[in-house]
Design a protein around this motif. Structure first.
Motif, PDB file in Angstrom:
ATOM      1  N   LEU A 271      -1.434   7.873  -0.815  1.00 22.86           N
ATOM      2  CA  LEU A 271      -0.082   7.302  -0.935  1.00 22.86           C
ATOM      3  C   LEU A 271       0.058   6.059  -0.071  1.00 22.86           C
ATOM      4  O   LEU A 271       0.639   5.058  -0.484  1.00 22.86           O
ATOM      5  CB  LEU A 271       0.965   8.344  -0.509  1.00 22.86           C
ATOM      6  N   LEU A 274      -2.217   2.999  -1.562  1.00 21.33           N
ATOM      7  CA  LEU A 274      -1.766   2.499  -2.855  1.00 21.33           C
ATOM      8  C   LEU A 274      -0.368   1.879  -2.756  1.00 21.33           C
ATOM      9  O   LEU A 274      -0.110   0.806  -3.302  1.00 21.33           O
ATOM     10  CB  LEU A 274      -1.787   3.655  -3.866  1.00 21.33           C
ATOM     11  N   SER A 275       0.521   2.521  -2.033  1.00 23.70           N
ATOM     12  CA  SER A 275       1.912   2.025  -1.962  1.00 23.70           C
ATOM     13  C   SER A 275       2.032   0.807  -1.055  1.00 23.70           C
ATOM     14  O   SER A 275       2.944   0.016  -1.196  1.00 23.70           O
ATOM     15  CB  SER A 275       2.844   3.121  -1.426  1.00 23.70           C
ATOM     16  N   HIS A 294       6.478  -0.724  -7.763  1.00 22.84           N
ATOM     17  CA  HIS A 294       5.175  -0.372  -7.204  1.00 22.84           C
ATOM     18  C   HIS A 294       5.218   1.021  -6.557  1.00 22.84           C
ATOM     19  O   HIS A 294       4.254   1.793  -6.640  1.00 22.84           O
ATOM     20  CB  HIS A 294       4.698  -1.420  -6.202  1.00 22.84           C
ATOM     21  N   THR A 298       2.982   4.302  -7.628  1.00 22.37           N
ATOM     22  CA  THR A 298       2.251   5.158  -6.683  1.00 22.37           C
ATOM     23  C   THR A 298       2.544   6.633  -6.961  1.00 22.37           C
ATOM     24  O   THR A 298       1.628   7.461  -7.018  1.00 22.37           O
ATOM     25  CB  THR A 298       2.643   4.802  -5.225  1.00 22.37           C
TER      26      THR A 298
END
Ligand code: ADP
Length: 395
Positions: A271, A274-275, A294, A298
């Motif tokens: 998390l 990716l975030s 975005h 995620t």
């Protein structure tokens, strides 16, 4: 005072969680955590009767932290109630399929398995040795995260790599979160009025670390974590599954060393990676709710991977009596649960939005409509499970 309680200890490399629990009444008399150990900011925090307390620990390591906990238990008049100590141990390898009393042979076997969990096993051993020293008269029990998964068939635990790596070096899927799965599986079956020995459950334990498990007739038959807790689902900071050739790519094209690539996949991915925001699911959910695309993507990646694994497990079992959510995200995030169940509609899940929205903060219960395949939430309690095992083995 009767000796009706168990001291439960969970040692990490820089933290030591503890609780004193009466396994019969399920009363938790105190719980707490020593954090940032081996640094000048080491601190002991605890909660008793709804009140919080805190004590700086200096440069404490495991033994000094445990001594501070003993001082606290004395002050609170709890020492005399403790009959035994239960330790969470992360890796039991293939040697341990159940919890057991600590003996010299058991300590040696955990030590021998250190290569499988180089970060966790030394901390677990330090906690056990400190407890033996500080409580010389009390028995110690070890409860392994991997033990529950020792029932997996070879087809589920073998990796398709040269067989000698398994035979000679123990390279295979072990799985983790086993204590949670044992507790949650039984609790879910009880709540649904199912005989655990005749049931097909998929449990998703979604916390900072996340995994899923197929539990058939009360036994783990497959799980998503592997040799280490990196494999499988998207987690707070761990990637879960990626192409194993990524290591080669990162090294050859970007100059990553092996340690740098390992660190990136364990601590900077999932998390968080990716975030590019946070490892905390709440932060990402809030951003998504405010229209951050975005952040939404995620969450969708997290749910896509989870739904695929659950679907695979359900298909392998031939039947699914219930999908059970647990862990901080599983117990609290109606958003994640809804997203996952929508992806699994082929299995007949029909969410009850109201029940889903009302189930959080330790509440357990079904979140699907009448006539739907059951999805539910069960609040996990690994400490209670450890206290029960410890009592059973020392009674
Ligand atoms: P650990 O694996 O460290 O035991 P937990 O089981 O406590 O972790 O789970 C921590 C995760 O639970 C964090 O990602 C946190 O954001 C998430 N979480 C806690 N409460 C909520 C909530 N209300 N909504 C969404 N996620 C939550």
């Amino acid at each position: 005072m009767s000796k009706d309680s168990i001291l439960v200890i969970n040692c990490g490399s820089s933290s030591l969680k503890f609780a004193v629990i009466n396994p019969t009444t399920e009363e938790e008399k105190i719980n707490g955590i020593a954090e940032r150990m081996n640094s000048s900011e080491a601190v002991l925090n605890w909660k008793i009767n709804g009140e919080k307390g805190s004590l700086p620990l200096g440069q404490a390591a495991h033994e000094a932290a445990l001594e501070a906990i003993v001082g606290l238990l004395r002050e609170e008049g709890l020492m005399a109630s403790i009959s035994a100590i239960g330790h969470r141990v992360v890796h039991g390898g293939e040697k341990f399929s159940q919890s057991c009393l600590v003996t010299d042979e058991v300590l040696q076997a955990i030590e021998d398995g250190t290569k499988l969990a180089p970060l966790h096993s030394p901390a677990n051993l330090a906690g056990i040795r400190a407890a033996q020293k500080i409580f010389p008269g009390l028995p110690n029990v070890v409860v392994f995260d991997t033990a529950f998964h020792q029932t997996m068939p070879a087809e589920a635990y073998l990796y398709p790599i040269p067989y000698s790596l398994y035979k000679d070096h123990g390279v295979r899927r072990y799985g983790f979160h086993g204590t949670s799965y044992r507790y949650v599986g039984q609790a879910a079956a009880d709540m649904l009025g199912l005989d655990i020995n005749d049931s097909n459950l998929v449990v998703a334990h979604l916390g900072n670390g996340a995994s899923a498990c197929a539990i058939k007739n009360g036994k783990s038959i497959d799980t998503t974590m592997g040799l280490t807790p990196l494999e499988g689902l998207v987690m707070g900071t761990r990637s879960g599954d990626v192409d194993p050739n990524l290591f080669n790519f990162l090294n050859k094209t970007l100059g990553y060393t092996l340690d740098e690539a390992t660190d990136m996949l364990n601590k900077k991915s999932g998390l968080l990676g990716l975030s590019e925001m946070d490892s905390d699911c709440r932060v990402i959910q809030e951003a998504a709710a405010q229209g951050n695309e975005h952040a939404q993507l995620t969450l969708d990646v997290f749910c896509h991977v989870l739904a695929e694994k659950v679907a695979g497990f359900a298909a392998a079992m031939g039947k699914i009596d219930a999908l059970v959510f647990t862990g901080g995200i599983g117990e609290n995030s109606s958003v994640i649960r809804k997203n996952v169940l929508e992806r699994l509609s082929i299995f007949g899940f029909k969410l009850d939005e109201k029940l889903n929205d009302e189930t959080f903060r330790g509440k357990s219960g079904v979140i699907t409509q009448e006539g739907s395949t059951v999805a539910m939430v069960v609040a996990t309690n690994e400490e209670l499970m450890i206290s029960r095992d410890t009592q059973a083995l020392t009674a």
